[in-house]
Design an enzyme around this catalytic site. Structure first.
Site, PDB file in Angstrom:
ATOM      1  N   HIS A 170      23.436  10.952  28.178  1.00 52.98           N
ATOM      2  CA  HIS A 170      22.825  10.722  26.866  1.00 52.98           C
ATOM      3  C   HIS A 170      23.864  10.503  25.764  1.00 52.98           C
ATOM      4  O   HIS A 170      23.519  10.102  24.658  1.00 52.98           O
ATOM      5  CB  HIS A 170      21.860  11.856  26.495  1.00 52.98           C
ATOM      6  CG  HIS A 170      22.481  13.139  26.073  1.00 52.98           C
ATOM      7  ND1 HIS A 170      22.488  14.254  26.882  1.00 52.98           N
ATOM      8  CD2 HIS A 170      23.089  13.514  24.927  1.00 52.98           C
ATOM      9  CE1 HIS A 170      23.077  15.258  26.247  1.00 52.98           C
ATOM     10  NE2 HIS A 170      23.451  14.823  25.046  1.00 52.98           N
ATOM     11  N   SER A 224      27.972  17.868  23.372  1.00 47.41           N
ATOM     12  CA  SER A 224      27.427  17.390  24.649  1.00 47.41           C
ATOM     13  C   SER A 224      28.475  16.695  25.502  1.00 47.41           C
ATOM     14  O   SER A 224      29.238  15.859  25.027  1.00 47.41           O
ATOM     15  CB  SER A 224      26.286  16.406  24.389  1.00 47.41           C
ATOM     16  OG  SER A 224      25.114  17.072  24.039  1.00 47.41           O
ATOM     17  N   ASP A 237      21.786  13.720  34.018  1.00 41.55           N
ATOM     18  CA  ASP A 237      22.435  13.538  32.720  1.00 41.55           C
ATOM     19  C   ASP A 237      23.953  13.605  32.826  1.00 41.55           C
ATOM     20  O   ASP A 237      24.633  14.133  31.951  1.00 41.55           O
ATOM     21  CB  ASP A 237      21.924  14.580  31.711  1.00 41.55           C
ATOM     22  CG  ASP A 237      22.247  14.208  30.269  1.00 41.55           C
ATOM     23  OD1 ASP A 237      22.490  13.013  30.005  1.00 41.55           O
ATOM     24  OD2 ASP A 237      22.278  15.111  29.411  1.00 41.55           O
TER      25      ASP A 237
END
Length: 357
Positions: A105, A209, A135
């Site tokens: 992402h 992230s 992911d």
């Protein structure tokens, strides 16, 4: 009051987890380190900041209400306006030649990726491969000199209560670290069929992230990927993808550029059994896809699968993971119960369709 975690959660995580020293007995709490500085100095150069540019459609598309054939006919007359959107995340080097792990992402839709090292050096990066279901993404930079790389650890050795440290690029503030503990393991947060997150309370925020989670030995035991928060910022509930999963996915992406998972073509249902000696443990086959691998192998609706390749099946999620780990074309030996009889059924595993989630 907290709200349910969205599918992609929040873009925030990055850096390191520390397991505390051993204790003398079960009644003695583990003590924390006096300082994380030695570990941070050693591992932080392998953590990178990632800046991305995405090209997105601006405003409403006037042709979206028409059938595809009409859209194709008039698209040239009414081109969609596009604009650039900038974002940021984190990552870590896993090979000195320039391979870097991050989250899908973070980079999955990027038209341009720039990686920044701890010393401020910036380099363009290219996508090697991405896996939407976990992911996890692998990107690469090209540099004449070697990069400092991180070392994978074994997330299966983590215990609830172990110290962890996170580092990355929160809110664009590169080279940041935070510390906390492992709060829980095996979390399913509803982001996909392969959820098996490590829950941590080390503060992580948007921009973290894709960063690594380190143990006390400075090994990567997770990839920080999501937070549970009613505000969008850290409230002490973060989630990391275990290195047991991430290292395997990264290796496959590097070798093949994609992930191929095993697939049976069945709809499964949990029986809800628990406890030693219970006969209701296993997974019920509710439907079998016509012409699919399971149908060709002789699996029937109503069969109860109790094992895959000799490993006990506890629930549908566990069976899904077991089958997905078998390379397409290989045989899965299914131990099952059918009308009160136990038997073993060999099934040639197919390739999981891309639209399966």
């Amino acid at each position: 009051m907290s709200a349910p975690l969205p599918r992609r959660a929040v873009f925030a995580l990055a850096c390191a987890g520390l397991a505390a020293p051993g204790c003398a007995g079960p009644a003695v709490a583990r003590s924390g380190p006096e300082s994380f500085a030695p570990l941070v100095r050693r591992v932080l150069p392998a953590v990178v900041n990632i800046a991305v540019v995405e090209s997105v459609t601006s405003g409403n598309d006037p042709l979206s209400m028409f059938p595809p054939e009409i859209q194709r006919q008039f698209r040239g007359r009414y081109p969609q306006r596009r604009r650039e959107v900038r974002g940021s995340g984190s990552g870590f080097v896993i090979d000195s030649s320039g391979y870097i792990v991050t989250n899908t992402h973070v980079v999955g839709n990027a038209s341009r990726i720039v990686v920044s090292l701890l010393d401020g050096t910036e380099m363009p990066a290219e996508i090697v491969g991405v896996d939407d279901l976990t992911d996890i993404a692998l990107i690469r930079v090209h540099r004449a000199t070697s990069l400092q790389s991180a070392v994978w650890g074994d997330s299966r050795k983590l215990e609830v209560g172990d110290w962890v440290v996170a580092a990355g690029n929160p809110f664009g503030l590169g080279g940041s670290v935070t510390a906390g503990i492992v709060s829980a393991r095996g979390r399913d947060i509803g982001s996909g069929p392969f959820d098996d997150f490590i829950q941590i309370d080390a503060p992580i925020n948007p921009g973290n992230s894709g960063g690594p989670l380190f143990n006390a030995d400075g090994e990567v035991v997770g990839i920080n990927s999501a937070i549970y928060s009613p505000t969008g910022s850290s409230v002490g509930i973060g989630f990391a993808i275990p290195s047991e999963i991430a290292s395997r996915i990264a290796a496959d992406l590097r070798e093949k550029g994609r992930i191929e998972r095993g697939w049976l073509g069945v709809t499964m249902q949990d029986l809800g059994g628990s406890g030693e000696g219970r006969r209701d443990r296993g997974v019920a086959i509710a439907e079998v896809v016509r012409g699919g691998p399971a149908a060709r192998g002789g699996l029937r609706p109503g069969d109860i699968v109790i094992g895959v390749n000799g490993q006990t099946v506890e629930d549908a999620r566990g069976m899904l993971r077991s089958v997905a780990a078998i390379p397409p074309g290989q045989t899965a030996r299914l131990q099952l119960r059918r009308q009160g009889r136990e038997l073993e059924l060999p099934v040639t595993v197919g390739r999981r369709p891309s639209n399966e989630d």
